[in-house]
Design a protein around this motif. Structure first.
Motif, PDB file in Angstrom:
ATOM      1  N   VAL A 103       0.807  -0.958  -0.013  1.00  0.00           N
ATOM      2  CA  VAL A 103      -0.049   0.008   0.176  1.00  0.00           C
ATOM      3  C   VAL A 103       0.914   1.347  -0.127  1.00  0.00           C
ATOM      4  O   VAL A 103       0.687   2.206  -0.839  1.00  0.00           O
ATOM      5  CB  VAL A 103      -1.091   0.078   1.342  1.00  0.00           C
ATOM      6  N   VAL A 104       1.854   1.352   0.744  1.00  0.00           N
ATOM      7  CA  VAL A 104       2.837   2.495   1.109  1.00  0.00           C
ATOM      8  C   VAL A 104       3.520   2.541  -0.435  1.00  0.00           C
ATOM      9  O   VAL A 104       3.680   3.662  -0.775  1.00  0.00           O
ATOM     10  CB  VAL A 104       3.643   2.423   2.233  1.00  0.00           C
ATOM     11  N   ALA A 105       4.143   1.519  -0.806  1.00  0.00           N
ATOM     12  CA  ALA A 105       4.809   1.472  -2.178  1.00  0.00           C
ATOM     13  C   ALA A 105       3.829   2.293  -3.246  1.00  0.00           C
ATOM     14  O   ALA A 105       4.311   2.977  -3.958  1.00  0.00           O
ATOM     15  CB  ALA A 105       5.341   0.203  -2.650  1.00  0.00           C
ATOM     16  N   GLU A 106       2.586   1.634  -3.380  1.00  0.00           N
ATOM     17  CA  GLU A 106       1.804   2.412  -4.313  1.00  0.00           C
ATOM     18  C   GLU A 106       1.601   3.868  -4.249  1.00  0.00           C
ATOM     19  O   GLU A 106       1.520   4.524  -5.201  1.00  0.00           O
ATOM     20  CB  GLU A 106       0.547   1.587  -4.425  1.00  0.00           C
ATOM     21  N   GLN A 107       1.372   4.363  -2.862  1.00  0.00           N
ATOM     22  CA  GLN A 107       1.281   5.573  -2.504  1.00  0.00           C
ATOM     23  C   GLN A 107       2.508   6.757  -3.081  1.00  0.00           C
ATOM     24  O   GLN A 107       2.249   7.653  -3.324  1.00  0.00           O
ATOM     25  CB  GLN A 107       1.083   5.786  -1.352  1.00  0.00           C
ATOM     26  N   ILE A 108       3.770   6.015  -3.005  1.00  0.00           N
ATOM     27  CA  ILE A 108       5.059   6.762  -3.037  1.00  0.00           C
ATOM     28  C   ILE A 108       5.403   6.482  -4.461  1.00  0.00           C
ATOM     29  O   ILE A 108       6.368   7.208  -5.046  1.00  0.00           O
ATOM     30  CB  ILE A 108       5.841   6.904  -2.211  1.00  0.00           C
ATOM     31  N   GLY A 109       4.930   5.599  -5.333  1.00  0.00           N
ATOM     32  CA  GLY A 109       5.503   5.087  -6.611  1.00  0.00           C
ATOM     33  C   GLY A 109       6.800   4.271  -6.500  1.00  0.00           C
ATOM     34  O   GLY A 109       7.524   4.923  -7.742  1.00  0.00           O
ATOM     35  N   VAL A 110       7.049   3.480  -5.809  1.00  0.00           N
ATOM     36  CA  VAL A 110       8.193   2.622  -5.614  1.00  0.00           C
ATOM     37  C   VAL A 110       7.713   1.103  -5.656  1.00  0.00           C
ATOM     38  O   VAL A 110       6.640   0.866  -5.607  1.00  0.00           O
ATOM     39  CB  VAL A 110       9.283   3.253  -4.527  1.00  0.00           C
ATOM     40  N   HIS A 111       8.809   0.426  -5.852  1.00  0.00           N
ATOM     41  CA  HIS A 111       8.484  -1.112  -5.774  1.00  0.00           C
ATOM     42  C   HIS A 111       8.468  -1.324  -4.383  1.00  0.00           C
ATOM     43  O   HIS A 111       9.005  -0.876  -3.501  1.00  0.00           O
ATOM     44  CB  HIS A 111       9.776  -2.059  -6.349  1.00  0.00           C
ATOM     45  N   THR A 112       7.395  -2.378  -4.221  1.00  0.00           N
ATOM     46  CA  THR A 112       7.121  -2.818  -2.768  1.00  0.00           C
ATOM     47  C   THR A 112       8.304  -3.438  -2.006  1.00  0.00           C
ATOM     48  O   THR A 112       8.659  -3.306  -0.792  1.00  0.00           O
ATOM     49  CB  THR A 112       6.238  -3.947  -2.768  1.00  0.00           C
ATOM     50  N   ASN A 113       9.398  -4.064  -2.766  1.00  0.00           N
ATOM     51  CA  ASN A 113      10.615  -4.490  -2.034  1.00  0.00           C
ATOM     52  C   ASN A 113      11.258  -3.495  -1.629  1.00  0.00           C
ATOM     53  O   ASN A 113      12.084  -3.733  -0.568  1.00  0.00           O
ATOM     54  CB  ASN A 113      11.370  -5.402  -3.108  1.00  0.00           C
ATOM     55  N   SER A 114      11.274  -2.160  -2.226  1.00  0.00           N
ATOM     56  CA  SER A 114      12.119  -1.051  -1.669  1.00  0.00           C
ATOM     57  C   SER A 114      11.664  -0.852  -0.539  1.00  0.00           C
ATOM     58  O   SER A 114      12.552  -0.588   0.636  1.00  0.00           O
ATOM     59  CB  SER A 114      12.013   0.110  -2.938  1.00  0.00           C
ATOM     60  N   VAL A 115      10.210  -0.843  -0.266  1.00  0.00           N
ATOM     61  CA  VAL A 115       9.716  -0.303   1.016  1.00  0.00           C
ATOM     62  C   VAL A 115      10.092  -1.394   2.060  1.00  0.00           C
ATOM     63  O   VAL A 115      10.460  -1.016   3.168  1.00  0.00           O
ATOM     64  CB  VAL A 115       8.298   0.004   0.962  1.00  0.00           C
ATOM     65  N   ARG A 116       9.976  -2.704   1.761  1.00  0.00           N
ATOM     66  CA  ARG A 116      10.436  -3.543   2.573  1.00  0.00           C
ATOM     67  C   ARG A 116      11.788  -3.528   3.194  1.00  0.00           C
ATOM     68  O   ARG A 116      11.896  -3.758   4.252  1.00  0.00           O
ATOM     69  CB  ARG A 116       9.939  -4.881   1.854  1.00  0.00           C
ATOM     70  N   ASN A 117      12.558  -3.236   2.015  1.00  0.00           N
ATOM     71  CA  ASN A 117      14.029  -3.286   2.448  1.00  0.00           C
ATOM     72  C   ASN A 117      14.177  -1.931   3.472  1.00  0.00           C
ATOM     73  O   ASN A 117      14.981  -2.007   4.632  1.00  0.00           O
ATOM     74  CB  ASN A 117      14.895  -2.964   1.423  1.00  0.00           C
ATOM     75  N   TRP A 118      13.443  -1.016   3.133  1.00  0.00           N
ATOM     76  CA  TRP A 118      13.744   0.175   4.313  1.00  0.00           C
ATOM     77  C   TRP A 118      13.164  -0.006   5.555  1.00  0.00           C
ATOM     78  O   TRP A 118      13.761   0.296   6.588  1.00  0.00           O
ATOM     79  CB  TRP A 118      12.918   1.316   3.704  1.00  0.00           C
ATOM     80  N   VAL A 119      12.232  -0.944   5.428  1.00  0.00           N
ATOM     81  CA  VAL A 119      11.509  -1.161   7.145  1.00  0.00           C
ATOM     82  C   VAL A 119      12.411  -2.172   7.691  1.00  0.00           C
ATOM     83  O   VAL A 119      12.702  -1.840   8.817  1.00  0.00           O
ATOM     84  CB  VAL A 119      10.208  -2.078   6.785  1.00  0.00           C
TER      85      VAL A 119
END
Length: 102
Positions: free
Chosen positions: A38-54
């Motif tokens: 959901v967050v990745a879609e909001q900011i326009g990046v790949h889901t795995n990028s957000v997962r890596n940041w977490v």
């Protein structure tokens, strides 16, 4: 020939906000993975990028830990390993007893 892939740079502030949103949404959605999506879609990046940041925000990297913190981390991991080994021994003993009884 494959097309050139370009990666968008994301500021540290956006990454931190994304991590905070994932943490806030995780309890409301079914899973952390769904929150990352959901967050990745909001900011326009790949889901795995957000997962890596977490994942990176969950624990400091080894290069940022001091020697004392590393020793404590190693001691904790050794305790967890010993507990897991004891549990395995107990499970093997139970399985062997069950096999002998049948």
């Amino acid at each position: 020939m494959m097309p050139h892939r370009s990666y968008r740079r994301v500021s540290p502030q956006v990454r931190q906000t994304a991590v905070e949103q994932v943490v806030a949404l995780t309890g409301k959605l079914r899973s952390e993975s769904e929150a990352c999506r959901v967050v990745a879609e909001q900011i326009g990046v790949h889901t795995n990028s957000v997962r890596n940041w977490v994942r990176a925000a969950e624990r400091p990297g080894l290069d940022r830990l001091d020697a004392g913190a590393l020793r404590r981390q190693v001691a904790l991991l050794q305790q967890q390993l010993a507990a897991a080994a004891e549990m395995n021994r107990s499970l093997v003993d139970s399985l062997n007893e069950t096999n002998r009884a049948t």
